[in-house]
Design an enzyme around this catalytic site. Sequence first.
Site, PDB file in Angstrom:
ATOM      1  CG  HIS A   1      -3.645  -3.868   2.862  1.00 60.97           C
ATOM      2  ND1 HIS A   1      -2.704  -3.232   3.653  1.00 60.97           N
ATOM      3  CD2 HIS A   1      -4.265  -2.890   2.160  1.00 60.97           C
ATOM      4  CE1 HIS A   1      -2.758  -1.918   3.444  1.00 60.97           C
ATOM      5  NE2 HIS A   1      -3.696  -1.688   2.534  1.00 60.97           N
TER       6      HIS A   1
ATOM      7  CD  GLU B   1      -0.885  -5.863   5.348  1.00 57.19           C
ATOM      8  OE1 GLU B   1      -1.255  -4.666   5.419  1.00 57.19           O
ATOM      9  OE2 GLU B   1      -0.664  -6.425   4.261  1.00 57.19           O
TER      10      GLU B   1
ATOM     11  CB  CYS C   1      -0.967  -0.047   1.179  1.00 58.12           C
ATOM     12  SG  CYS C   1      -2.307   1.162   1.091  1.00 58.12           S
TER      13      CYS C   1
END
Length: 318
Positions: A283, A285, A159
């Site tokens: 994302h 994660e 990001c």
Amino acid sequence: TRIDLQRAWSATTYHMQALRDNSDCARQEYDGLLDAEDHGIRPVVTFDCSADVTAPLAGRTPRPRVAVLREQGVNGQVEMAAAFHRAGFEAVDVHMSDLLAGRVSLEGFAGLAACGGFSYGDVLGAGQGWAKSVLFHSDLRDMFGTFFMREDSFSLGICNGCQMLSTLKDIIPGARHWPRFVRNESEQFEARFSQLEILDTPSILFTGMSGSVLPIAVAHGEGRADFGAADPADAMAAGLVAARYVDGHGAVAARYPQNPNGSPLGITALTTSDGRATIMMPHPERVFRTVTCSWHPHDWGEDSPWMRMFRNARLWVG
């Protein structure tokens, strides 16, 4: 029919969106309701996501250290640290102010993960501003340059961190083909659950994952890949595009919202020629645990397929 009812229900939203946002994107989303054959999120996993490839390394001490790097406004550092910790790393919280003040150095870290989540309010090229704090301070530029040059180091940018590392491409070996990332074509912040296809590249993070189509969290206002005068197809041909958005048919996503930011050829992740540095807009994660996915197949266990990405890093470090 369901299509007629859904379009009637969505008509008011479409007209508001056409006035407020990019009208072409609004029309693409509204017309997309006509596609009765769109399967939506349809994962394809080409590896055993329940297998822990780091099992032979279990219990080894000390754990390799990864710098979980953040800047003002970043909010993704806890999830990033959790994913790397689960993969067998010692995740260390590193703020840019720590590096600027000399309290912390990148020496001794096996990896660097630049996080996302509204650095500088996610406006005005936020990740680019973050990168300038490195490029305009000679000590930091030398520190980062030395880290990137080490053949035993790896880097990940997500990001805002993706924007940041892409702006540092001049000091990252093999990153000349990377684009910059600019405002979404929709002219709005996009928070969605999209899907992307992982391609065959040298990226150490995606080893054994190519061909998979995986759902992922998207949350960015400036995620459109801009290659300038370069042809994005050149990066594809060189085998350095690590992932691209795909639609419900499994084809490259050319329309909104399956391509949430308007990136050419659906490009959303790239790597370097040696695979040690990888950048991506979405994302992973935030979805390394199955329970955090908005939807998932019923047979997925505790770990989603994205956990393989972090374990690949641990396996590469050894």
